[in-house]
Design a protein around this motif. Structure first.
Motif, PDB file in Angstrom:
ATOM      1  N   ALA A  49       0.829  -1.202   0.000  1.00 51.15           N
ATOM      2  CA  ALA A  49       0.000   0.000   0.000  1.00 51.15           C
ATOM      3  C   ALA A  49       0.865   1.255   0.000  1.00 51.15           C
ATOM      4  N   GLY A  52      -9.238  -6.158  -3.003  1.00 49.18           N
ATOM      5  CA  GLY A  52      -9.712  -4.921  -2.405  1.00 49.18           C
ATOM      6  C   GLY A  52     -10.811  -5.127  -1.386  1.00 49.18           C
ATOM      7  N   GLU A  53     -11.065  -4.080  -0.651  1.00 45.74           N
ATOM      8  CA  GLU A  53     -12.213  -3.970   0.240  1.00 45.74           C
ATOM      9  C   GLU A  53     -12.878  -2.640  -0.060  1.00 45.74           C
ATOM     10  N   ASN A  84     -10.791   0.568  -0.372  1.00 48.28           N
ATOM     11  CA  ASN A  84      -9.354   0.300  -0.265  1.00 48.28           C
ATOM     12  C   ASN A  84      -8.870  -0.697  -1.303  1.00 48.28           C
ATOM     13  N   LEU A 130      -5.778  -3.508  -1.691  1.00 47.57           N
ATOM     14  CA  LEU A 130      -4.895  -4.230  -0.793  1.00 47.57           C
ATOM     15  C   LEU A 130      -3.491  -4.324  -1.374  1.00 47.57           C
ATOM     16  N   TRP A 133      -0.752  -7.656   2.587  1.00 49.62           N
ATOM     17  CA  TRP A 133      -1.994  -7.677   3.366  1.00 49.62           C
ATOM     18  C   TRP A 133      -2.236  -9.052   3.972  1.00 49.62           C
ATOM     19  N   GLU A 185      -3.277  -1.520   3.353  1.00 46.44           N
ATOM     20  CA  GLU A 185      -4.401  -1.079   2.527  1.00 46.44           C
ATOM     21  C   GLU A 185      -4.171   0.348   2.034  1.00 46.44           C
TER      22      GLU A 185
END
Length: 401
Positions: free
Chosen positions: A187, A217-218, A221, A223, A227, A244
């Motif tokens: 990140a 991803g989330e 965010n 990743l 992560w 992230e």
């Protein structure tokens, strides 16, 4: 192998689609696992019932023994790799190999951009509702491409992402962009790459930039490659900051405050990453904001003020983003051909960028996901944070010498 089919029978019946069932039936008929009469019996006896057809198909193949079961599993891997993976069938033992997935060309998708014409470009010049593109601007186009493929946790490795990187780089290059490429970044490294990109010497003379980032991803965010799933905190342990990268940082780094070289220039983002863990079976529609009927009506700009210090420029303008899925849902990727977002984007741009502006191109990519129905999966690409005030055209293949 027949035992393996028996173990996944319940989930297979619950999740297999009609399209996959029909393809499997065609394949096992071709392999002579069943004959025409048996195939017709499976179809006729279970007309109108997907579940019964699935039960009859898997039970028929199981009774044929291990060789037939192995061949069906190979066909399932090719017909519906998502279902194959979810059933936990894993790698096939020695035996008939799974057929290679069809290439983009075999699927009828375009592999080459259609060039625009000199007349088309000239007709768009000096129009107030179109972003200007000069020959000098065109020669100074630059794009940022970041692809995370290998992760510290091997189970997070993104199989097929190499193909995404290859396809995205070719598309960007064909559109006239010099590609600044990074692979497998944390990140922090993603943040550093975007900041460095914001100082690229070509930005002063370009008409636009493209930023393509592909990773896990989330929501909100992307990743980094280091992560790891969040561990439950204990009284004695300290929770480390997750790897992230907030997507919002891209807009700040390339906005007018941090990157004045891109003021009034088109900034295009394409992000392939999940935005949550939910299935996308309920597709969300964008809600249009209700306009304020009193805003600006009967007032001149000089009459309007706020209680903050005077700002010279909009904080965020001339951006448009295409995200791979709706908030909270998953994005999908073929383990060989790459993500569906990049596959569809390449195809649409190759066929239509010569005459369509960026918003229309993104709409056509989203339309492709309307027909996207592997197994019980659903994914809907989403146009996000569009602050374009004019129409932007790529003019691919135009002779800018």
């Amino acid at each position: 192998m027949a035992d393996k089919l028996d173990n996944v029978r319940t989930k297979f019946v619950e999740q297999v689609s009609i399209e996959t069932l029909d393809r499997l039936l065609d394949n096992i008929l071709k392999d002579r696992i069943v004959n025409d009469c048996q195939k017709d019996a499976i179809l006729e006896r279970n007309r109108g019932s997907r579940e019964n057809k699935a039960r009859c198909l898997i039970d028929t193949v199981k009774k044929k023994g291990d060789k037939a079961s192995t061949m069906m599993i190979a066909h399932l891997q090719n017909c519906d790799p998502f279902l194959y993976s979810e059933l936990g069938l894993g790698p096939l033992p020695p035996g008939p190999p799974a057929a290679e997935p069809r290439s983009i060309k075999e699927e009828g998708r375009s592999t080459t951009l259609i060039s625009t014409t000199e007349n088309f470009w000239r007709n768009k010049q000096n129009k107030k509702d179109i972003y200007p593109v000069t020959k000098d601007n065109y020669r100074n186009r630059v794009a940022l491409l970041i692809t995370n493929i290998k992760f510290t946790l091997e189970e997070l490795d993104r199989h097929g992402a190499v193909k995404d990187e290859e396809n995205a780089e070719k598309l960007l290059t064909d559109l006239g962009y010099e590609v600044v490429k990074y692979t497998n970044l944390t990140a922090k490294a993603i943040d550093d790459a975007v900041i460095k990109f914001s100082t690229h010497p070509k930005l002063q003379e370009t008409d636009s930039v493209m930023v393509v980032i592909m990773s896990h991803g989330e929501l909100g965010n992307i990743l980094g490659v280091d992560w790891k799933p969040k561990a439950k905190p204990t009284e004695t342990s300290k929770t480390s900051k997750p790897d992230e990268f907030p997507i919002d940082k891209i807009y700040k780094h390339l906005g007018p405050e941090k990157c004045p070289a891109l003021l009034h220039k088109t900034k295009i983002l394409i992000i392939q990453a999940c935005r949550g863990g939910e299935e996308g079976s309920v597709l969300l529609s964008d809600c249009a904001a209700v306009p304020d009927e009193t805003r600006l009506h009967g007032f001149s700009p000089e009459d309007i003020e706020d209680d903050s210090w005077q700002r010279i420029e909009h904080r965020e303008k001339d951006f448009i983003s295409l995200l791979s899925c709706t908030p909270g849902t998953k994005a999908y990727r073929h383990q060989v051909l790459g993500s569906f977002l990049i596959q569809f984007t390449v195809d649409v741009f190759n066929k239509a960028a010569y005459e369509d502006d960026i918003e229309e191109l993104f709409r056509k990519v989203m339309q492709r996901f309307e027909e996207f129905r592997p197994s019980n999966k659903r994914q809907m690409a989403t146009k996000d944070r569009c602050t374009l005030t004019k129409r932007f055209y790529f003019y691919p293949g135009l002779n800018m010498v």
